[in-house]
Design an enzyme around this catalytic site. Structure first.
Site, PDB file in Angstrom:
ATOM      1  CG  MET A  43      -3.673 -11.835  -1.166  1.00 54.27           C
ATOM      2  SD  MET A  43      -3.958 -12.798   0.300  1.00 54.27           S
ATOM      3  CE  MET A  43      -3.535 -11.632   1.572  1.00 54.27           C
ATOM      4  CG  LEU A  46      -4.778  -3.418  -6.332  1.00 50.03           C
ATOM      5  CD1 LEU A  46      -4.732  -3.228  -7.844  1.00 50.03           C
ATOM      6  CD2 LEU A  46      -3.840  -4.553  -5.915  1.00 50.03           C
ATOM      7  CG  HIS A  50      -0.591  -3.970  -4.360  1.00 54.39           C
ATOM      8  ND1 HIS A  50      -1.427  -3.406  -3.441  1.00 54.39           N
ATOM      9  CD2 HIS A  50      -0.277  -5.189  -3.873  1.00 54.39           C
ATOM     10  CE1 HIS A  50      -1.645  -4.251  -2.445  1.00 54.39           C
ATOM     11  NE2 HIS A  50      -0.948  -5.339  -2.670  1.00 54.39           N
ATOM     12  CD  GLN A  74      -1.736 -15.977   1.420  1.00 57.80           C
ATOM     13  OE1 GLN A  74      -1.647 -16.420   0.286  1.00 57.80           O
ATOM     14  NE2 GLN A  74      -1.140 -14.849   1.770  1.00 57.80           N
ATOM     15  CD  GLN A 252      13.468  -4.556   0.626  1.00 53.86           C
ATOM     16  OE1 GLN A 252      13.732  -3.797  -0.304  1.00 53.86           O
ATOM     17  NE2 GLN A 252      13.908  -4.346   1.865  1.00 53.86           N
ATOM     18  CE  LYS A 253       3.989  -5.860   3.410  1.00 57.96           C
ATOM     19  NZ  LYS A 253       2.575  -6.005   3.286  1.00 57.96           N
ATOM     20  CD  GLN A 257       4.358 -13.409  -0.310  1.00 57.24           C
ATOM     21  OE1 GLN A 257       3.451 -13.831   0.384  1.00 57.24           O
ATOM     22  NE2 GLN A 257       4.229 -12.299  -1.018  1.00 57.24           N
ATOM     23  CG  LEU A 293       2.703   2.549   0.757  1.00 62.06           C
ATOM     24  CD1 LEU A 293       2.202   2.965  -0.629  1.00 62.06           C
ATOM     25  CD2 LEU A 293       2.209   3.541   1.803  1.00 62.06           C
ATOM     26  CB  SER A 295      -3.925  -4.550   1.857  1.00 55.54           C
ATOM     27  OG  SER A 295      -3.336  -4.667   0.591  1.00 55.54           O
TER      28      SER A 295
HETATM   29  N1  LIG Z   1       4.769  -1.423   0.346  1.00 60.62           N
HETATM   30  C1  LIG Z   1       5.022  -2.334  -0.569  1.00 60.62           C
HETATM   31  N2  LIG Z   1       6.097  -2.198  -1.366  1.00 60.62           N
HETATM   32  C2  LIG Z   1       6.394  -3.124  -2.312  1.00 60.62           C
HETATM   33  N3  LIG Z   1       5.653  -4.230  -2.520  1.00 60.62           N
HETATM   34  C3  LIG Z   1       4.574  -4.413  -1.745  1.00 60.62           C
HETATM   35  C4  LIG Z   1       4.209  -3.483  -0.736  1.00 60.62           C
HETATM   36  N4  LIG Z   1       3.099  -3.939  -0.116  1.00 60.62           N
HETATM   37  C5  LIG Z   1       2.789  -5.101  -0.711  1.00 60.62           C
HETATM   38  N5  LIG Z   1       3.668  -5.391  -1.680  1.00 60.62           N
HETATM   39  C6  LIG Z   1       3.704  -6.588  -2.509  1.00 60.62           C
HETATM   40  O1  LIG Z   1       2.523  -6.740  -3.236  1.00 60.62           O
HETATM   41  C7  LIG Z   1       2.268  -8.124  -3.435  1.00 60.62           C
HETATM   42  C8  LIG Z   1       0.870  -8.427  -3.002  1.00 60.62           C
HETATM   43  O2  LIG Z   1       0.781  -8.203  -1.597  1.00 60.62           O
HETATM   44  P1  LIG Z   1      -0.566  -8.133  -0.797  1.00 60.62           P
HETATM   45  O3  LIG Z   1      -1.706  -8.148  -1.746  1.00 60.62           O
HETATM   46  O4  LIG Z   1      -0.532  -9.094   0.326  1.00 60.62           O
HETATM   47  O5  LIG Z   1      -0.517  -6.674  -0.225  1.00 60.62           O
HETATM   48  P2  LIG Z   1      -0.100  -6.202   1.175  1.00 60.62           P
HETATM   49  O6  LIG Z   1      -0.221  -4.745   1.204  1.00 60.62           O
HETATM   50  O7  LIG Z   1       1.209  -6.834   1.500  1.00 60.62           O
HETATM   51  O8  LIG Z   1      -1.237  -6.821   2.055  1.00 60.62           O
HETATM   52  P3  LIG Z   1      -1.173  -7.227   3.564  1.00 60.62           P
HETATM   53  O9  LIG Z   1      -1.401  -5.969   4.290  1.00 60.62           O
HETATM   54  O10 LIG Z   1      -2.284  -8.202   3.634  1.00 60.62           O
HETATM   55  O11 LIG Z   1       0.129  -7.899   3.829  1.00 60.62           O
HETATM   56  C9  LIG Z   1       3.317  -8.881  -2.616  1.00 60.62           C
HETATM   57  O12 LIG Z   1       4.376  -9.258  -3.489  1.00 60.62           O
HETATM   58  C10 LIG Z   1       3.779  -7.832  -1.644  1.00 60.62           C
HETATM   59  O13 LIG Z   1       5.088  -8.037  -1.176  1.00 60.62           O
HETATM   60  C1  LIG Z   2       1.671 -13.671  -2.995  1.00 62.79           C
HETATM   61  C2  LIG Z   2       0.242 -13.649  -2.508  1.00 62.79           C
HETATM   62  C3  LIG Z   2      -0.625 -12.892  -3.510  1.00 62.79           C
HETATM   63  C4  LIG Z   2      -0.266 -15.089  -2.474  1.00 62.79           C
HETATM   64  O1  LIG Z   2      -1.587 -15.139  -2.056  1.00 62.79           O
HETATM   65  C5  LIG Z   2       0.122 -13.037  -1.112  1.00 62.79           C
HETATM   66  O2  LIG Z   2       0.829 -13.762  -0.176  1.00 62.79           O
HETATM   67  C6  LIG Z   2       0.490 -11.587  -1.105  1.00 62.79           C
HETATM   68  O3  LIG Z   2      -0.391 -10.816  -1.453  1.00 62.79           O
HETATM   69  O4  LIG Z   2       1.642 -11.218  -0.786  1.00 62.79           O
HETATM   70  N1  BAL Z   3       1.279  -9.762   2.194  1.00 62.60           N
HETATM   71  C1  BAL Z   3       1.428 -11.185   2.371  1.00 62.60           C
HETATM   72  C2  BAL Z   3       0.151 -11.854   2.648  1.00 62.60           C
HETATM   73  C3  BAL Z   3      -0.294 -11.751   4.048  1.00 62.60           C
HETATM   74  O1  BAL Z   3       0.368 -11.107   4.873  1.00 62.60           O
HETATM   75  O2  BAL Z   3      -1.330 -12.299   4.373  1.00 62.60           O
END
Ligand SMILES: Nc1ncnc2c1ncn2[C@@H]1O[C@H](COP(=O)(O)OP(=O)(O)OP(=O)(O)O)[C@@H](O)[C@H]1O
Ligand SMILES: CC(C)(CO)[C@@H](O)C(=O)[O-]
Ligand code: BAL
Length: 403
Positions: A43, A46, A50, A74, A252-253, A257, A293, A295
């Site tokens: 989403m 980054l 990511h 979502q 894995q975070k 999902q 980490l 977003s």
């Molecule tokens: N710290 C992390 N380590 C490994 N993968 C990550 C990490 N943070 C996010 N991801 C992965 O990156 C992908 C996109 O996640 P997303 O864009 O929602 O970022 P996020 O940091 O998880 O955002 P949010 O804070 O909204 O949950 C997902 O597969 C998520 O599991």
């Molecule tokens: C997999 C995904 C991009 C779907 O919108 C979201 O849930 C996220 O960022 O983990």
């Molecule tokens: N990182 C998964 C998407 C969410 O928490 O909204």
């Protein structure tokens, strides 16, 4: 098309496809070359978590598509959709750091030559077109060199679709349904997509797996515990249909999902990707205090940020109790809760409001909650969430297996 010139460097180094025909054309050419394609759904906003997913995909596939779409379905109606960080230019800057040097050098050389052909300075803004045909000679209104190709020069492309591209039926105006009581107050667009009672069209639900654990405990989902994972499963199905990836990379975070999507691919008999080609990459953490980490960490104030690693500490305590102390699942989760609540009392003194949300232990394939002692050979996940101020943080640790 807007006539605002795009700065050529660094952003155009990475082709950004915003519509489906562009992506499909690129995908067809990649297939003709017989090369594998990896997808990294995100989403945006980054961070290094990511980037580690992208690094994995780049290492294993000649081509990688990073998808960037803040998915309304979502988000619950009162969740943070409107304020979710949207940072495309800095996202592209970060992605650029992952490109191979040879590609960057070749790109810069092409740019230099194109500037010469156009008779403009190298530092002038030049728009690279990856899919539109070259404009007829003499008709150029902004400097635009011959297209550098079809985007296949770059090992990495971005797919950043609009809401209309991802949810084409949402473009039918609410008035068209005016005799339908579900059309309600005529809410259009994103708000309609967020409200499950007003949604229309194709949605994917993974029954029995999506409405438990994180599904149940996310905010504002009291009415419909399935909404979050239905939104995720739906948008990922669409992204998989759009990209037709050979491999997909998830973090894995967000463990529930990733596991749920793997099960979904299996149940839908998917081959793009096949379930075994959905790869789960370990959580990237802050090197100093192990905060996962995310977003949403960007929402934290400096003072809140200091308390944010409490969840990781609590989950680690639960894992230690299970492995060394022989505690039951219930005891381990209770110890984690006590730790969060005692730190929350401390935090209040500094004006930080911290609130325990949940810590649970679940079996990796069935998502069944583990009661009593963890059996020999059982593969489980300790998952949890805490609120720090207005930010809900999630994290997890694995027991008896690794991703
Ligand atoms: N710290 C992390 N380590 C490994 N993968 C990550 C990490 N943070 C996010 N991801 C992965 O990156 C992908 C996109 O996640 P997303 O864009 O929602 O970022 P996020 O940091 O998880 O955002 P949010 O804070 O909204 O949950 C997902 O597969 C998520 O599991
Ligand atoms: C997999 C995904 C991009 C779907 O919108 C979201 O849930 C996220 O960022 O983990
Ligand atoms: N990182 C998964 C998407 C969410 O928490 O909204």
């Amino acid at each position: 098309m807007s006539e605002r010139p795009l700065t050529p460097s660094p952003h155009s180094l990475i082709p950004v496809f915003q519509d489906l025909p562009q992506l499909r054309r690129w995908r067809r050419r990649a297939r003709e070359q017989g090369k594998s394609v990896g997808v990294v759904p995100t989403m945006g906003a980054l961070h290094d978590g990511h980037l580690n997913l992208v690094r994995q995909s780049l290492a294993k596939n000649p081509y990688t598509v990073l998808t960037l779409f803040v998915n309304p379905t979502q988000f619950a109606p009162h969740e943070d959709l409107a304020s979710y960080p949207r940072t495309l230019p800095s996202d592209l800057d970060l992605l650029r750091t992952l490109l191979p040097r040879a590609y960057v050098t070749a790109y810069e050389e092409r740019h230099r030559r194109a500037a010469q052909v156009l008779g403009v300075s190298e530092s002038d803004p030049v728009r690279w077109e990856f899919s539109a045909p070259s404009p007829a000679k003499g008709k150029r209104r902004s400097p635009s060199p011959p297209p550098p190709g079809d985007g296949l020069e770059s090992p990495l492309v971005v797919f950043a679709p609009s809401r209309e591209t991802m949810y084409p039926l949402s473009t039918i105006p609410p008035e068209a349904f005016q005799d339908d009581p579900a059309a309600g107050d005529g809410v259009a667009g994103e708000a309609m997509l967020q409200d499950t009672s007003k949604q229309r069209g194709a949605f994917v639900e993974v029954k029995g797996w999506g409405d438990v654990l994180e599904g149940e405990s996310r905010p504002d989902l009291a009415e419909d515990a399935a909404q979050f994972f239905e939104g995720v499963a739906t948008v990922c199905t669409k992204l998989f249909n759009a990209v037709e990836p050979d491999h997909a990379y998830f973090g894995q975070k967000d463990i529930q999902q990733a596991l749920l999507l793997k099960l979904m691919l299996k149940d839908l008999l998917s081959n793009t990707p096949a379930p075994e080609n959905l790869h789960i990459i370990p959580t990237t953490r802050d090197t100093k205090d192990s905060l996962a980490l995310s977003s949403r960490n960007a929402y934290l104030t400096p003072c809140e940020r200091r308390y944010a690693p409490t969840l990781y500490r609590a989950l680690s305590l639960a894992r230690d109790r299970l492995s060394s102390g022989g505690a039951t699942g219930e005891e381990a989760c209770a110890a984690a809760r006590e730790l969060v609540e005692s730190v929350a009392r401390e935090a209040r003194g500094e004006g930080v409001v911290m609130r325990f949300d949940h810590v649970d232990l679940f079996e990796k394939t069935t998502f069944r909650r583990v009661r009593g002692k963890v059996g020999e050979g059982e593969e489980v996940v300790i998952v949890g969430a805490v609120w720090v101020g207005k930010t809900r943080l999630i994290d997890n640790l694995l027991v008896g297996w690794e991703v």
